[in-house]
Design an enzyme around this catalytic site. Sequence first.
Site, PDB file in Angstrom:
ATOM      1  N   ARG A  41      22.980  53.889  57.166  1.00 35.11           N
ATOM      2  CA  ARG A  41      22.553  54.560  55.927  1.00 35.11           C
ATOM      3  C   ARG A  41      22.833  53.707  54.687  1.00 35.11           C
ATOM      4  O   ARG A  41      23.110  54.238  53.616  1.00 35.11           O
ATOM      5  CB  ARG A  41      23.186  55.937  55.784  1.00 35.11           C
ATOM      6  CG  ARG A  41      23.143  56.779  57.057  1.00 35.11           C
ATOM      7  CD  ARG A  41      21.753  57.053  57.561  1.00 35.11           C
ATOM      8  NE  ARG A  41      20.995  57.952  56.724  1.00 35.11           N
ATOM      9  CZ  ARG A  41      20.997  59.284  56.839  1.00 35.11           C
ATOM     10  NH1 ARG A  41      21.720  59.857  57.744  1.00 35.11           N
ATOM     11  NH2 ARG A  41      20.253  60.018  56.056  1.00 35.11           N
ATOM     12  N   ARG A  74      20.974  56.562  49.353  1.00 37.80           N
ATOM     13  CA  ARG A  74      22.262  57.248  49.265  1.00 37.80           C
ATOM     14  C   ARG A  74      23.161  56.765  48.135  1.00 37.80           C
ATOM     15  O   ARG A  74      23.442  57.506  47.230  1.00 37.80           O
ATOM     16  CB  ARG A  74      23.013  57.166  50.589  1.00 37.80           C
ATOM     17  CG  ARG A  74      22.459  58.150  51.597  1.00 37.80           C
ATOM     18  CD  ARG A  74      23.464  58.462  52.650  1.00 37.80           C
ATOM     19  NE  ARG A  74      23.237  59.802  53.189  1.00 37.80           N
ATOM     20  CZ  ARG A  74      23.873  60.298  54.240  1.00 37.80           C
ATOM     21  NH1 ARG A  74      24.756  59.579  54.859  1.00 37.80           N
ATOM     22  NH2 ARG A  74      23.613  61.508  54.643  1.00 37.80           N
ATOM     23  N   ARG A 126      13.553  56.207  43.913  1.00 37.84           N
ATOM     24  CA  ARG A 126      13.387  57.557  44.462  1.00 37.84           C
ATOM     25  C   ARG A 126      12.824  58.495  43.394  1.00 37.84           C
ATOM     26  O   ARG A 126      11.962  59.316  43.663  1.00 37.84           O
ATOM     27  CB  ARG A 126      14.750  58.020  44.960  1.00 37.84           C
ATOM     28  CG  ARG A 126      14.897  59.456  45.317  1.00 37.84           C
ATOM     29  CD  ARG A 126      14.516  59.677  46.775  1.00 37.84           C
ATOM     30  NE  ARG A 126      15.107  60.894  47.280  1.00 37.84           N
ATOM     31  CZ  ARG A 126      14.741  62.113  46.891  1.00 37.84           C
ATOM     32  NH1 ARG A 126      13.790  62.257  46.008  1.00 37.84           N
ATOM     33  NH2 ARG A 126      15.333  63.170  47.413  1.00 37.84           N
ATOM     34  N   ASP A 181      12.938  57.777  58.481  1.00 36.38           N
ATOM     35  CA  ASP A 181      13.827  58.835  58.976  1.00 36.38           C
ATOM     36  C   ASP A 181      13.513  59.084  60.438  1.00 36.38           C
ATOM     37  O   ASP A 181      12.403  58.808  60.902  1.00 36.38           O
ATOM     38  CB  ASP A 181      13.658  60.126  58.169  1.00 36.38           C
ATOM     39  CG  ASP A 181      14.902  61.002  58.302  1.00 36.38           C
ATOM     40  OD1 ASP A 181      15.818  60.849  57.477  1.00 36.38           O
ATOM     41  OD2 ASP A 181      14.973  61.801  59.251  1.00 36.38           O
ATOM     42  N   TYR A 212      16.451  69.236  66.426  1.00 39.11           N
ATOM     43  CA  TYR A 212      15.799  69.561  65.147  1.00 39.11           C
ATOM     44  C   TYR A 212      14.518  70.372  65.369  1.00 39.11           C
ATOM     45  O   TYR A 212      14.194  71.268  64.592  1.00 39.11           O
ATOM     46  CB  TYR A 212      15.469  68.284  64.361  1.00 39.11           C
ATOM     47  CG  TYR A 212      16.650  67.761  63.581  1.00 39.11           C
ATOM     48  CD1 TYR A 212      17.093  68.409  62.435  1.00 39.11           C
ATOM     49  CD2 TYR A 212      17.335  66.626  63.990  1.00 39.11           C
ATOM     50  CE1 TYR A 212      18.181  67.942  61.715  1.00 39.11           C
ATOM     51  CE2 TYR A 212      18.425  66.144  63.281  1.00 39.11           C
ATOM     52  CZ  TYR A 212      18.840  66.807  62.147  1.00 39.11           C
ATOM     53  OH  TYR A 212      19.923  66.339  61.438  1.00 39.11           O
TER      54      TYR A 212
HETATM   55  O1  CP3 Z   1      20.209  53.630  57.585  1.00 46.55           O
HETATM   56  C1  CP3 Z   1      19.399  53.540  56.641  1.00 46.55           C
HETATM   57  O2  CP3 Z   1      19.765  53.273  55.491  1.00 46.55           O
HETATM   58  C2  CP3 Z   1      17.921  53.700  56.943  1.00 46.55           C
HETATM   59  C3  CP3 Z   1      17.326  54.950  56.614  1.00 46.55           C
HETATM   60  C4  CP3 Z   1      17.703  56.216  57.364  1.00 46.55           C
HETATM   61  C5  CP3 Z   1      17.550  57.489  56.758  1.00 46.55           C
HETATM   62  N1  CP3 Z   1      17.793  58.429  57.705  1.00 46.55           N
HETATM   63  C6  CP3 Z   1      17.147  57.722  55.362  1.00 46.55           C
HETATM   64  C7  CP3 Z   1      17.479  59.011  54.731  1.00 46.55           C
HETATM   65  C8  CP3 Z   1      18.119  56.418  58.683  1.00 46.55           C
HETATM   66  C9  CP3 Z   1      18.484  55.406  59.768  1.00 46.55           C
HETATM   67  C10 CP3 Z   1      18.158  57.830  58.895  1.00 46.55           C
HETATM   68  C11 CP3 Z   1      18.509  58.449  60.202  1.00 46.55           C
HETATM   69  C12 CP3 Z   1      18.735  59.903  60.282  1.00 46.55           C
HETATM   70  N2  CP3 Z   1      18.088  60.910  59.615  1.00 46.55           N
HETATM   71  C13 CP3 Z   1      19.657  60.505  61.168  1.00 46.55           C
HETATM   72  C14 CP3 Z   1      20.512  59.766  62.178  1.00 46.55           C
HETATM   73  C15 CP3 Z   1      21.711  59.148  61.599  1.00 46.55           C
HETATM   74  C16 CP3 Z   1      22.809  60.091  61.212  1.00 46.55           C
HETATM   75  O3  CP3 Z   1      23.171  60.096  60.025  1.00 46.55           O
HETATM   76  O4  CP3 Z   1      23.315  60.800  62.098  1.00 46.55           O
HETATM   77  C17 CP3 Z   1      19.578  61.901  60.981  1.00 46.55           C
HETATM   78  C18 CP3 Z   1      20.396  62.950  61.702  1.00 46.55           C
HETATM   79  C19 CP3 Z   1      18.571  62.132  59.999  1.00 46.55           C
HETATM   80  C20 CP3 Z   1      18.085  63.445  59.483  1.00 46.55           C
HETATM   81  C21 CP3 Z   1      18.294  63.589  58.011  1.00 46.55           C
HETATM   82  N3  CP3 Z   1      17.592  62.902  57.040  1.00 46.55           N
HETATM   83  C22 CP3 Z   1      19.216  64.448  57.344  1.00 46.55           C
HETATM   84  C23 CP3 Z   1      20.185  65.394  58.033  1.00 46.55           C
HETATM   85  C24 CP3 Z   1      19.038  64.253  55.950  1.00 46.55           C
HETATM   86  C25 CP3 Z   1      19.688  64.999  54.804  1.00 46.55           C
HETATM   87  C26 CP3 Z   1      21.057  64.619  54.532  1.00 46.55           C
HETATM   88  C27 CP3 Z   1      21.268  63.135  54.278  1.00 46.55           C
HETATM   89  O5  CP3 Z   1      21.546  62.465  55.253  1.00 46.55           O
HETATM   90  O6  CP3 Z   1      21.154  62.691  53.133  1.00 46.55           O
HETATM   91  C28 CP3 Z   1      18.057  63.237  55.796  1.00 46.55           C
HETATM   92  C29 CP3 Z   1      17.588  62.684  54.512  1.00 46.55           C
HETATM   93  C30 CP3 Z   1      17.660  61.211  54.317  1.00 46.55           C
HETATM   94  N4  CP3 Z   1      17.316  60.267  55.237  1.00 46.55           N
HETATM   95  C31 CP3 Z   1      18.062  60.546  53.123  1.00 46.55           C
HETATM   96  C32 CP3 Z   1      17.948  59.164  53.373  1.00 46.55           C
HETATM   97  C33 CP3 Z   1      18.219  58.043  52.406  1.00 46.55           C
HETATM   98  C34 CP3 Z   1      18.457  61.235  51.805  1.00 46.55           C
HETATM   99  C35 CP3 Z   1      17.198  61.675  51.141  1.00 46.55           C
HETATM  100  C36 CP3 Z   1      17.187  61.496  49.667  1.00 46.55           C
HETATM  101  O7  CP3 Z   1      16.924  60.386  49.173  1.00 46.55           O
HETATM  102  O8  CP3 Z   1      17.397  62.518  49.013  1.00 46.55           O
END
Ligand code: CP3
Length: 342
Positions: free
Chosen positions: A25, A29, A38, A75, A151
């Site tokens: 991540r 973030r 964003r 994602d 999910y």
């Molecule tokens: O690693 C990286 O930087 C690459 C991008 C990436 C995102 N999501 C971007 C994202 C990756 C590899 C993921 C994987 C992901 N997404 C997982 C597996 C990894 C883990 O953390 O267990 C899961 C479970 C998700 C599902 C998901 N996406 C959730 C639960 C959420 C909301 C909470 C959070 O994590 O912020 C997301 C949103 C998300 N995916 C964001 C980002 C940068 C935040 C969205 C925003 O910009 O508001």
Amino acid sequence: MLQNDIFLRAAKNQSKDRTPVWLMRQAGRILPEYRKVREQAGDFKTLVTTPELACEVTIQPVDILGVDAAIIFSDILVIPEAMGLIYEMEERKGPVFPKVIQNEADIKNLHIAEAGDLQYVLDAITLTKKALNNRVPLIGFAGAPWTIFSYMIEGGGSKTFSKAKKMLYTHPALAHLLLDKITESTINYLKGQVKAGADLLQIFDSWAGILSPEQYREFSLKYIRKICEAIPDVPKTVFAKGAFFARQEMNQLPCQVIGLDWNMEIAESKVMLFSKVLQGNLDPCALYGSLEDVRRETRNMLDQFGHHPHIANLGHGLYPDTEVDKVKCFIDTVKEYSVTLR
Ligand code: CP3
């Protein structure tokens, strides 16, 4: 030729260099530069589906933090969407599926995704490879079938995942039908990512830890194995959060790297996963400490991995309220840690 290939060499266990480092991540973030893009995009899904923007935020941590690998900005939930189940990303809440899978008809209605259904991700990969200009390798990724399944049944995050688990107990054949469809879609998608230029693939099994060892074997590991077997062309990392009980079996997976979370003891993991390169595993909360604390914790982690082939990372994704200078401190400490000091 890559200018900095230490991450890939370590993943293939060919490394004599310093320990490579990147963070799960890392894109998005924590970076103010990410939040700016964003805001311009308006919402998360626009960012993910616009290759130029996805490319920009993928490269930001390489420029700003100095990590040894980039991970494509996307994602894991793009797969259910490509199969016919649309997701929404709600501000401060996370992903929500307005429609969920409830019965056999719902599963039969799902489509097996082709790589071309996710052309926007493949285009983002191609564009990012060009823009990176061989500076560092690019990681492609997907969710593990079990995590994606969760999910699709729950419709969002959950404390217990009781709906998803209920299906394993009450309708195991249906569960396998859905897991099969997700697996086929994921294989098509990951093959597309490799064709588009991904140098390594990581499989995220974020909800591995909620299954019993027997269930994990039957409903998750089996499908992860299938994916790894279908894509022999690039190194693969399997990160199964909470699957401490499955480490011995994971040593048998046809992948090169296993990601550890911070609950998995390093000394024990080196024994159980003796044939694997290990990735991880600092608690993301360790980055809330002072710079001195971060340095100490990071060195302590590196000391414990010792001479075992290792890629430094956190034990799960970065938390959004982590300060950038702490992240930089983690990365710099890994880079400065001399192998000869071990
Ligand atoms: O690693 C990286 O930087 C690459 C991008 C990436 C995102 N999501 C971007 C994202 C990756 C590899 C993921 C994987 C992901 N997404 C997982 C597996 C990894 C883990 O953390 O267990 C899961 C479970 C998700 C599902 C998901 N996406 C959730 C639960 C959420 C909301 C909470 C959070 O994590 O912020 C997301 C949103 C998300 N995916 C964001 C980002 C940068 C935040 C969205 C925003 O910009 O508001």
